[in-house]
Write a protein that holds these residues in place. Structure first.
Motif, PDB file in Angstrom:
ATOM      1  N   GLY A  43     -30.479 -10.108 -22.446  1.00  0.00           N
ATOM      2  CA  GLY A  43     -31.083  -9.847 -21.158  1.00  0.00           C
ATOM      3  C   GLY A  43     -32.087  -8.731 -21.231  1.00  0.00           C
ATOM      4  N   PHE A  44     -32.920  -8.675 -20.212  1.00  0.00           N
ATOM      5  CA  PHE A  44     -33.988  -7.702 -20.164  1.00  0.00           C
ATOM      6  C   PHE A  44     -33.585  -6.558 -19.242  1.00  0.00           C
ATOM      7  CE2 PHE A  44     -37.917  -6.301 -18.016  1.00  0.00           C
ATOM      8  CZ  PHE A  44     -38.546  -5.738 -19.125  1.00  0.00           C
ATOM      9  N   THR A  45     -33.611  -5.328 -19.750  1.00  0.00           N
ATOM     10  CA  THR A  45     -33.179  -4.197 -18.939  1.00  0.00           C
ATOM     11  C   THR A  45     -34.314  -3.689 -18.051  1.00  0.00           C
ATOM     12  OG1 THR A  45     -31.608  -3.541 -20.625  1.00  0.00           O
ATOM     13  CG2 THR A  45     -32.213  -1.882 -19.000  1.00  0.00           C
ATOM     14  N   ILE A  46     -34.001  -3.520 -16.772  1.00  0.00           N
ATOM     15  CA  ILE A  46     -34.994  -3.004 -15.829  1.00  0.00           C
ATOM     16  C   ILE A  46     -34.713  -1.524 -15.592  1.00  0.00           C
ATOM     17  CG2 ILE A  46     -35.971  -3.237 -13.515  1.00  0.00           C
ATOM     18  CD1 ILE A  46     -34.884  -6.100 -13.488  1.00  0.00           C
ATOM     19  N   GLY A  47     -35.740  -0.706 -15.662  1.00  0.00           N
ATOM     20  CA  GLY A  47     -35.580   0.734 -15.479  1.00  0.00           C
ATOM     21  C   GLY A  47     -35.279   1.091 -14.030  1.00  0.00           C
ATOM     22  N   THR A  48     -34.684   2.261 -13.818  1.00  0.00           N
ATOM     23  CA  THR A  48     -34.317   2.703 -12.477  1.00  0.00           C
ATOM     24  C   THR A  48     -35.427   3.531 -11.854  1.00  0.00           C
ATOM     25  OG1 THR A  48     -31.977   2.645 -12.963  1.00  0.00           O
ATOM     26  CG2 THR A  48     -32.673   4.122 -11.206  1.00  0.00           C
ATOM     27  N   ASP A  49     -35.738   3.206 -10.619  1.00  0.00           N
ATOM     28  CA  ASP A  49     -36.816   3.904  -9.920  1.00  0.00           C
ATOM     29  C   ASP A  49     -36.368   4.135  -8.470  1.00  0.00           C
ATOM     30  OD1 ASP A  49     -39.025   4.642  -8.511  1.00  0.00           O
ATOM     31  OD2 ASP A  49     -40.379   3.148  -9.402  1.00  0.00           O
ATOM     32  N   ALA A  50     -35.991   5.372  -8.164  1.00  0.00           N
ATOM     33  CA  ALA A  50     -35.398   5.681  -6.856  1.00  0.00           C
ATOM     34  C   ALA A  50     -36.350   5.377  -5.703  1.00  0.00           C
ATOM     35  CB  ALA A  50     -34.962   7.144  -6.813  1.00  0.00           C
ATOM     36  N   THR A  51     -37.659   5.618  -5.908  1.00  0.00           N
ATOM     37  CA  THR A  51     -38.595   5.350  -4.802  1.00  0.00           C
ATOM     38  C   THR A  51     -38.717   3.867  -4.527  1.00  0.00           C
ATOM     39  OG1 THR A  51     -40.229   5.834  -6.500  1.00  0.00           O
ATOM     40  CG2 THR A  51     -40.141   7.332  -4.631  1.00  0.00           C
ATOM     41  N   LEU A  52     -38.642   3.073  -5.603  1.00  0.00           N
ATOM     42  CA  LEU A  52     -38.689   1.620  -5.437  1.00  0.00           C
ATOM     43  C   LEU A  52     -37.462   1.140  -4.661  1.00  0.00           C
ATOM     44  CD1 LEU A  52     -40.666  -0.548  -6.356  1.00  0.00           C
ATOM     45  CD2 LEU A  52     -39.210  -0.947  -8.359  1.00  0.00           C
ATOM     46  N   ALA A  53     -36.290   1.718  -5.005  1.00  0.00           N
ATOM     47  CA  ALA A  53     -35.048   1.364  -4.321  1.00  0.00           C
ATOM     48  C   ALA A  53     -35.158   1.686  -2.830  1.00  0.00           C
ATOM     49  CB  ALA A  53     -33.874   2.129  -4.940  1.00  0.00           C
ATOM     50  N   GLU A  54     -35.662   2.865  -2.541  1.00  0.00           N
ATOM     51  CA  GLU A  54     -35.779   3.303  -1.152  1.00  0.00           C
ATOM     52  C   GLU A  54     -36.748   2.424  -0.369  1.00  0.00           C
ATOM     53  OE1 GLU A  54     -36.841   7.513   0.802  1.00  0.00           O
ATOM     54  OE2 GLU A  54     -35.594   7.576  -1.011  1.00  0.00           O
TER      55      GLU A  54
END
Lengths: 245, 436
Positions: A43-54
């Protein structure tokens, strides 16, 4: 079928959903799960981005406020292994708006709505079942051990209600605490919890409540089964009226 | 030498009786009031004060009889000048008398509210001295809570029949909900069992409250600063099984109260024999099954679009004990069924036994996406145990169609295990000739 991985955090979950919705032509054919770092993990790991989440949450709130509320309740439940269902649910919510909550024949919608409902139900229950004790310094403390991580919305509820009081909530299971004093709400974790001394009149008020609780029941209509189904025994530990039972 | 305690020392005893002892007496005397709702009112807490209200209502505990506790339900006093046959507080009933001071009620309310034991106060009272005197004492408590203590929690106040309309108005301004108990379902029974209460003294304040609520709603549309009047509406309560009225009379009365007086709720309270009186029936146990069926019928009136005349008639004036009123209606109307789940409108779905408000809404919402299969029906959470005799799904029926109602009746009776515990409840004992 594409498979994606994320880091297991709430922000990671929401930002990878945002990323997939942006990049994938058909998000409903995609799976998402937590990365375990095993040797043959695919699988392909997606990086974490708090602003995108918000921004995902706010967009959903604008387009489907009801679905955003369901998403919020679902996150309180901290359920693992349901990431793919959540991805499909959010994708459907953007497609259909708030009508999505009626799409219960869809397995993903049903799963997410059911979990969210359970967390929402416990939050509502705790608004009633939480018990504060008055401490020596005049502040109030309430201990609880809920199944779901509801301390944030619960503290918000009491910040509107017991405005003039200085109080603490303490989630014994998660060691998390909330504090309200002089109009500000703070959250934190407590490593070592020692129960502070109670105020002098506390036991007297508790005795009054215990007497009221006993006498308000109509003796000819005793119904312990109904009592337990409305107020499950797992909540009795911190109930003043159920001490010693 | 004969030594009698003087009157003054007796009065002293009364006034120094501690709050705990009073609470025991005055909550015990209030427990027969059925209402415990804390819903229907949404108010932000006063800044620097204590308490707000939540429109959905919040239950804080459940008593040993399984009923929810959301309000501190107490009488201000149980020292009654009236002598109503059914009432535990009647003047000729021996038993301890107690009265709270205003301060005691206020402190109890705030102490309990601050610890999150309660959603607010439910204040009722026996009639001390006169209706006006009693109502004034009660209003003073509510006024002090709202103005001096900045209390923003829920307040439910009983109106004492016969008090001045000025006091009724004041009560409505401080309380979220007000209620006048209708007590018994007919003027004749009222005269017989509660000779000091009069029908007009009960209905007049009800009508007044109804008018004030409407006026306040209109004024608040124009300006949000206009005062609220009983924002959670008014309710009432009647005792079931202490007098000879049949269920049809009771339901028609409730229907009238909902339609003409705009009441939020009518509560039914199964008569619990608390004292003996030769005007009262002798019951083996409170008529709980009858109370349960009346509540079911009441729900049909308020949420299911039924009228009292559809549920009962002069020829069959009693609710069926073995079936809930909707199933009983369905069995009398085979021409209405089967109902097709994928086409029937909301009002029609609501008429199917076993399909409630929630299920009907779910069906309507789900079929927007695709037609509902029998399996899908179960998946969205519709329980078809009872409904299966009355529905089709994509034209297919769950049961053999054209079963005669008698057969359905029998199969429903055998299959309804969830209702079984209710049917072993003792029935009301009817003594012939008692109400001649």
């Amino acid at each position: 079928m594409n498979c994606y991985l994320y880091d297991g955090t709430a922000d990671g979950l929401l930002s990878s959903i945002a990323w997939i919705l942006e990049e994938e032509p058909d998000p409903e054919q995609v799976t998402l799960r937590e990365r375990m770092d095993t040797l043959f993990e695919e699988g392909f790991t997606i990086g974490t981005d708090a602003t995108l989440a918000e921004s995902l949450f706010f967009r959903l709130k604008q387009q489907a406020p009801d679905a955003a509320h369901t998403l919020y309740s679902f996150m309180l439940a901290e359920k693992e292994g349901m990431e793919t269902s959540l991805l499909h649910y959010v994708s459907l919510a953007f497609k259909h708006g708030d009508k999505v909550k009626g799409y219960l024949t869809h397995p993903a919608v049903r799963d997410i709505v059911n979990v969210a409902k359970k967390a929402g139900r416990e939050l509502h229950r705790m608004k009633g079942l939480l018990r504060f004790e008055k401490l020596q310094d005049g502040a109030y403390l309430a201990k609880m051990a809920p199944d779901y991580n509801i301390i944030h919305p619960l503290a918000y509820h009491f910040s509107r209600r017991l405005r003039a009081q200085h109080w603490f909530l303490y989630d014994v299971k998660r060691r998390m605490a909330a504090r309200w004093n002089n109009g500000t709400l703070q959250f934190g974790t407590i490593e070592q919890f020692t129960t502070p001394a109670l105020s002098e009149d506390e036991k007297k008020v508790q005795a009054l409540w215990q007497v009221f609780f006993k006498t308000i029941a109509i003796p000819d209509r005793k119904n312990p089964r109904l009592q337990k189904s409305n107020m499950p025994m797992k909540y009795w530990k911190y109930l003043v009226e159920k001490q010693g039972e | 030498m004969l030594h009698l305690p003087s009157l003054s020392s007796f009065l002293h005893y009364i006034s120094t009786m501690d709050t705990l002892a009073k609470l025991q007496i005055l909550s015990g005397a209030a427990r027969y009031d059925a209402s415990c709702a804390s819903s229907g009112s949404k108010r932000d807490g006063p800044y620097g004060g204590t308490g707000n209200t939540s429109s959905s209502g919040i239950c804080h505990s459940w008593a040993d009889d399984g009923r929810c506790i959301s309000l501190l339900k107490i009488l201000l006093s149980n020292d009654c000048i009236y002598d109503c046959a059914y009432c535990v507080n009647r003047s000729t009933n021996p038993g301890e008398r107690a009265s709270f001071t205003a301060r005691e009620v206020i402190d109890l309310t705030l102490d309990f509210y601050r610890r999150n034991y309660i959603e607010g106060l439910f204040l009722s009272s026996a009639v001390m001295q006169s209706p006006d005197y009693t109502m004034e004492c009660m209003v003073r408590v509510a006024e002090a809570l709202r103005t001096e203590e900045q209390f923003g929690g829920y307040i439910h106040m009983k109106i004492i029949p016969g008090c001045s309309s000025e006091l009724v108005r004041k009560a409505g301004l401080y309380a979220d909900r007000v209620s006048v108990n209708i007590e018994l379902p007919s003027q004749a029974s009222l005269q017989r069992l509660a000779p000091q209460k009069h029908k007009h003294a009960i209905l007049e304040p009800m009508a007044l409250i109804g008018r004030e609520i409407t006026t306040s709603l209109v004024e608040r549309k124009a300006s949000h600063r206009a005062p609220r009047f009983a924002p959670a509406g008014q309710s009432t309560q009647m005792i079931i099984g202490a007098s000879p009225e049949n269920d049809f009379q009771i339901l028609r009365l409730s229907q009238g109260l909902y339609k003409k007086m705009n009441l939020k709720r009518v509560y039914y309270s199964a008569y619990v024999p608390v004292i003996e009186d030769n005007r009262l029936p002798v019951l083996a146990a409170p008529p709980l099954l009858r109370e349960h069926r009346l509540y079911q019928a009441d729900w049909l009136l308020r949420f299911y679009g039924f009228s009292a005349e559809e549920i009962l008639s002069d020829d069959a004036p009693h609710l069926d004990e073995s079936f809930d009123p909707k199933t009983a209606w369905a069995l009398r109307h085979p021409e209405f069924f089967p109902v097709e789940i994928n086409r029937a409108d909301y009002a029609t779905l609501l008429r199917v036994p076993g399909i409630g408000v929630l299920s009907a809404k779910r069906i309507v919402a789900a079929r927007r996406f695709s037609s509902i299969t029998p399996d899908g029906l179960k998946k969205i959470g519709v329980v078809i145990k009872r409904a299966k005799y009355f529905i089709t799904c994509r034209g297919r029926s769950f049961e053999k169609s054209d079963q005669p109602p008698a057969l359905i009746r029998q199969r429903l009776l055998l299959g309804e295990s969830s209702e079984a515990p209710m049917s072993i409840l003792p029935k009301q004992l009817v003594l012939p000739g008692l109400f001649a």
